[in-house]
Enzyme design. Structure first.
Site, mmCIF file in Angstrom:
data_model
loop_
_atom_site.group_PDB
_atom_site.id
_atom_site.type_symbol
_atom_site.label_atom_id
_atom_site.label_comp_id
_atom_site.label_asym_id
_atom_site.label_seq_id
_atom_site.Cartn_x
_atom_site.Cartn_y
_atom_site.Cartn_z
ATOM 1 C CG ASN A 10 -1.836 1.139 1.329
ATOM 2 O OD1 ASN A 10 -1.425 2.269 1.088
ATOM 3 N ND2 ASN A 10 -3.080 0.904 1.683
ATOM 4 C CG HIS A 13 0.702 6.312 4.779
ATOM 5 N ND1 HIS A 13 -0.200 7.326 5.057
ATOM 6 C CD2 HIS A 13 0.111 5.163 5.171
ATOM 7 C CE1 HIS A 13 -1.279 6.794 5.624
ATOM 8 N NE2 HIS A 13 -1.111 5.489 5.695
ATOM 9 C CG HIS A 46 -8.120 4.216 0.985
ATOM 10 N ND1 HIS A 46 -8.279 4.087 2.341
ATOM 11 C CD2 HIS A 46 -9.341 4.583 0.510
ATOM 12 C CE1 HIS A 46 -9.530 4.357 2.669
ATOM 13 N NE2 HIS A 46 -10.195 4.670 1.568
ATOM 14 N NE ARG A 48 -8.401 7.546 4.312
ATOM 15 C CZ ARG A 48 -9.294 7.270 5.271
ATOM 16 N NH1 ARG A 48 -10.392 7.972 5.380
ATOM 17 N NH2 ARG A 48 -9.066 6.300 6.116
ATOM 18 N NE ARG A 52 -7.645 11.433 5.327
ATOM 19 C CZ ARG A 52 -8.160 10.898 6.438
ATOM 20 N NH1 ARG A 52 -7.423 10.098 7.193
ATOM 21 N NH2 ARG A 52 -9.389 11.150 6.795
ATOM 22 C CB THR A 104 -9.490 1.816 7.277
ATOM 23 O OG1 THR A 104 -9.062 2.524 6.111
ATOM 24 C CG2 THR A 104 -10.839 1.219 7.033
ATOM 25 C CD GLU A 154 -7.112 -6.216 3.013
ATOM 26 O OE1 GLU A 154 -7.214 -6.162 1.776
ATOM 27 O OE2 GLU A 154 -6.382 -5.468 3.680
ATOM 28 C CG HIS A 193 -5.416 -1.512 9.374
ATOM 29 N ND1 HIS A 193 -4.966 -0.923 10.531
ATOM 30 C CD2 HIS A 193 -5.905 -0.516 8.613
ATOM 31 C CE1 HIS A 193 -5.199 0.375 10.472
ATOM 32 N NE2 HIS A 193 -5.752 0.658 9.323
HETATM 33 N N1 PXP Z 1 -5.919 -3.102 4.045
HETATM 34 C C1 PXP Z 1 -6.879 -2.158 4.098
HETATM 35 C C2 PXP Z 1 -8.239 -2.525 3.618
HETATM 36 C C3 PXP Z 1 -6.598 -0.860 4.567
HETATM 37 O O1 PXP Z 1 -7.577 0.065 4.633
HETATM 38 C C4 PXP Z 1 -5.270 -0.550 4.927
HETATM 39 C C5 PXP Z 1 -4.933 0.850 5.351
HETATM 40 O O2 PXP Z 1 -5.116 1.714 4.287
HETATM 41 C C6 PXP Z 1 -4.315 -1.548 4.826
HETATM 42 C C7 PXP Z 1 -4.654 -2.832 4.412
HETATM 43 C C8 PXP Z 1 -2.884 -1.305 5.156
HETATM 44 O O3 PXP Z 1 -2.762 -0.948 6.497
HETATM 45 P P1 PXP Z 1 -1.390 -0.389 7.022
HETATM 46 O O4 PXP Z 1 -1.112 0.875 6.267
HETATM 47 O O5 PXP Z 1 -1.625 -0.183 8.472
HETATM 48 O O6 PXP Z 1 -0.350 -1.438 6.727
#
Ligand code: PXP
Length: 251
Positions: A10, A13, A46, A48, A52, A104, A154, A193
């Site tokens: 992901n 960030h 993601h 949003r 952001r 989330t 997920e 997550h």
């Molecule tokens: N899976 C989903 C559905 C999420 O919303 C997120 C956060 O955007 C992640 C995985 C990844 O989480 P993290 O950034 O804490 O690794």
């Protein structure tokens, strides 16, 4: 070895840091290309409602450039489904979204939101997008995801990642039980997550889980170790954990 556990990186960030100053550096698309080179099996972004981090243009560029699957995280809204149908990512993961949250915070309520979700899921499935719902590791949520038409769930690992001691064992048990139930009712099972080098092992050992989506930790740790080597290390922790349960040995 080839692992049957995929890593989705992901890149949200990277965009958070870019947006802190405006402009176009650091570029999340460049991070996605590096991640693919380092062994990511897919990229998650993601989009949003408040934009952001990831922007519409990031999604368009990822779709143009990426040679590995794109998983678009999105809320179940008309706006987001329209964007998904325009770009046709490999997969879409529907998440709950609150403007005031930092991330989330919990899973989607697939039970309470069932009738709201059905047409969004159907529209995306009809367009060939694989639809996933981000849910708590809870049997009723999985059953609702299945009847709503999702192909994938997920499991939210946030509570597991924050827990300690007996609470941690409880959270892990919930994930193990939920993954087995997802598999039994014909849902592909992913998880994510909050996962880090310290927490990924026990989740990677759950045999029914076929994909982990990891972002914040990887991007943060990349400040110290570089993105490619951070992803390589995560991959190898995942592979080793999975190999232990499948009885294989890795180098
Ligand atoms: N899976 C989903 C559905 C999420 O919303 C997120 C956060 O955007 C992640 C995985 C990844 O989480 P993290 O950034 O804490 O690794």
């Amino acid at each position: 070895m080839t692992s049957n556990l995929r890593l989705g990186v992901n890149i949200d960030h990277v965009a958070t840091i870019r947006n802190a100053r405006g402009g176009d550096h650091p570029d999340p698309v460049r991070a996605a290309i590096l991640a693919a080179r380092a062994g990511a099996d897919g990229i998650t972004a993601h989009l949003r409602e408040d934009r952001r981090h990831i922007s519409d243009n990031d999604i368009a560029r990822l779709r143009d450039i990426l040679e590995i699957p794109l998983n678009l995280e999105m809320a179940a809204t008309d706006e987001m489904v329209k964007i998904a149908l325009a770009h046709k990512p490999h997969a879409a993961c529907i998440v709950p979204e609150k403007r005031e949250e930092k991330t989330t915070e919990g899973g989607l309520d697939a039970v309470g939101g069932h009738n709201h979700l059905v047409p969004f899921i159907a529209a995306m499935r009809d367009a060939g997008i694989r639809v996933s719902l981000f849910v708590e590791p809870d049997r009723a949520q999985l059953d609702a995801a299945k009847t709503a038409g999702a192909q994938v769930v997920e499991l939210h690992t946030g509570a597991y990642c924050l827990a300690e001691g007996e609470a941690l064992r409880d959270e892990l048990r919930k994930i193990i039980t939920a993954a087995a139930h997802a598999d039994a009712i014909g849902l592909e099972c992913h998880a994510g997550h909050g996962l880090s080098f310290d927490t990924v092992g026990p989740i990677a050992e759950v045999p029914q889980i076929v994909e982990l989506n990891i972002g914040h930790f990887l991007i943060g740790e990349a400040i110290f170790g570089g993105l490619e080597s951070t992803i390589t290390r995560m991959r190898s922790l995942m592979n080793n954990a999975r190999a232990q349960v499948s009885g294989e040995k890795t180098a």
